[in-house]
Design a protein around this motif. Sequence first.
Motif, PDB file in Angstrom:
ATOM      1  N   ARG A 190      -5.483 -36.813  -1.136  1.00 27.32           N
ATOM      2  CA  ARG A 190      -4.838 -38.094  -1.395  1.00 27.32           C
ATOM      3  C   ARG A 190      -5.149 -39.100  -0.293  1.00 27.32           C
TER       4      ARG A 190
ATOM      5  N   SER B 295       2.568 -32.373 -18.504  1.00 29.63           N
ATOM      6  CA  SER B 295       1.623 -33.280 -17.852  1.00 29.63           C
ATOM      7  C   SER B 295       0.185 -32.827 -18.125  1.00 29.63           C
TER       8      SER B 295
ATOM      9  N   ASN C 269      -1.829 -32.210 -15.815  1.00 24.86           N
ATOM     10  CA  ASN C 269      -2.062 -31.133 -14.851  1.00 24.86           C
ATOM     11  C   ASN C 269      -1.579 -29.791 -15.399  1.00 24.86           C
TER      12      ASN C 269
ATOM     13  N   CYS D 183      -0.365 -29.693  -3.560  1.00 25.01           N
ATOM     14  CA  CYS D 183       0.789 -30.558  -3.806  1.00 25.01           C
ATOM     15  C   CYS D 183       0.948 -31.551  -2.655  1.00 25.01           C
ATOM     16  N   ASP D 184       1.088 -32.815  -2.990  1.00 23.72           N
ATOM     17  CA  ASP D 184       1.249 -33.886  -2.008  1.00 23.72           C
ATOM     18  C   ASP D 184       2.693 -33.950  -1.526  1.00 23.72           C
TER      19      ASP D 184
ATOM     20  N   ASN E  75      -5.580 -31.889  -8.124  1.00 27.72           N
ATOM     21  CA  ASN E  75      -5.639 -33.082  -8.961  1.00 27.72           C
ATOM     22  C   ASN E  75      -5.186 -34.278  -8.126  1.00 27.72           C
TER      23      ASN E  75
ATOM     24  N   GLY F  48      -4.843 -37.192  -9.167  1.00 31.31           N
ATOM     25  CA  GLY F  48      -4.115 -38.131  -9.998  1.00 31.31           C
ATOM     26  C   GLY F  48      -4.988 -39.198 -10.612  1.00 31.31           C
ATOM     27  N   LYS F  49      -4.362 -40.312 -10.981  1.00 30.55           N
ATOM     28  CA  LYS F  49      -5.101 -41.391 -11.639  1.00 30.55           C
ATOM     29  C   LYS F  49      -4.850 -42.709 -10.913  1.00 30.55           C
TER      30      LYS F  49
END
Length: 405
Positions: A132, A235, A237, A257-258, A362, A364-365
């Motif tokens: 991230r 989701s 994910n 995981c963030d 992931n 994300g977007k």
Amino acid sequence: MEYLFTERAHLACPNMCFAIAASLGKAFDKKRIEDSVARLSEAHPFLRSRLGYEKGTNSYFYDVKEQSQIELIFEGELCDEDGDVKIIQQFEKLTARDWNLFSEGLLKLAVWKAEGKTVLLFVFHHLLADGRGALGLVQEFADFYVDGKEPKSAPEHLITQEDLPANSKLSFISQALVNYANRQWKKESHQLSYEEYHSFADEFLQEDDVEHSLEVVSTDKLSDLHAQCKSHKISINDYLLAKMFAEDKADSIVMACDLRNQLACYKQGALGNYATAFSVKLKSTSQRDIFSLSKKVHNQIRKKLSNPKDLYLVLQCYASLEPGLLDAAMISSRGAFDSKAAKFIGTSFFNYDKAKGYSITNLGKIESKNIESAFFIPPESPAIKKTLGVLSVNGVMRICTSQRK
């Protein structure tokens, strides 16, 4: 001065490099690239850092220099037909050896001239950032390169043991095993030098055969998938994990995981690592309906996220281990450093002895007017057989698979 804490686990472990490739909607400008690198380095001290070491305390730290330590590589022209292939080949070239962090920086940037565009490959060492944070840095670069938006200085304050929640401490059994290993390590009176690890890692990478492939999920297909996931109250994910469970017959998948929104120590725009990972396990993956399996994954993830002992398990483990023992865990698990304590931790806790795990990260977007498209090449931990790196930009999802042959 920032000492390595959670990052120390990524110091003595091969294949802890990852990348983000991005296409910017601005014509190639070499001087502008150089200026962008300089401005980002002024704002982020870790971009000016190499590795430092204090022998007396066996401590590693970010040794911040006055000048940028980013290695900038101009690669010439890139055609759309074979662009992704050449980008992945460049990543493989830059990660074919272990970076000597005492003489090299933590980021390498390859740049291509494309048809009215600029294509970049940011290759990060995990000591610099998590996924991230890396994506945020790429966005900062794009915004300055295209629009001249100045990057903001971001003070670094890495996670320390005090930043971890009190209710996330290791279970009695796990702590007892860690304490036992720590005592054994002290009795062995071993010390793994960075030079010993670096030599091992170079040999490891020469023999480690990792294959990368890229899948593009179009806007229409992704929109349809979003609608299906929404109707099943899961989701994207969840769906991707379920798909991996079904296709690879995995019984466990590690998910990144963030933690940025949960850690008071995080400052907006800072680099370093603010992520954790936990394992999602399913007893049976024989169901034919992928969405029923996705729902099971969804429920499992919700439980993990709501339980601090699960969510912070890996960070608490790092915090409880003797630093030198943590350094030696991977190399000892492969029989290249003689330590029963480190071998125990490397095999029983981190599964470094064999590449048999599965994982997904992931990012994300995002919607970006300056980044036209991008994809994420994930790190391939020695414990992992196959990992997925997922990133969605402007409605298009790209999934990069890193898999050991």
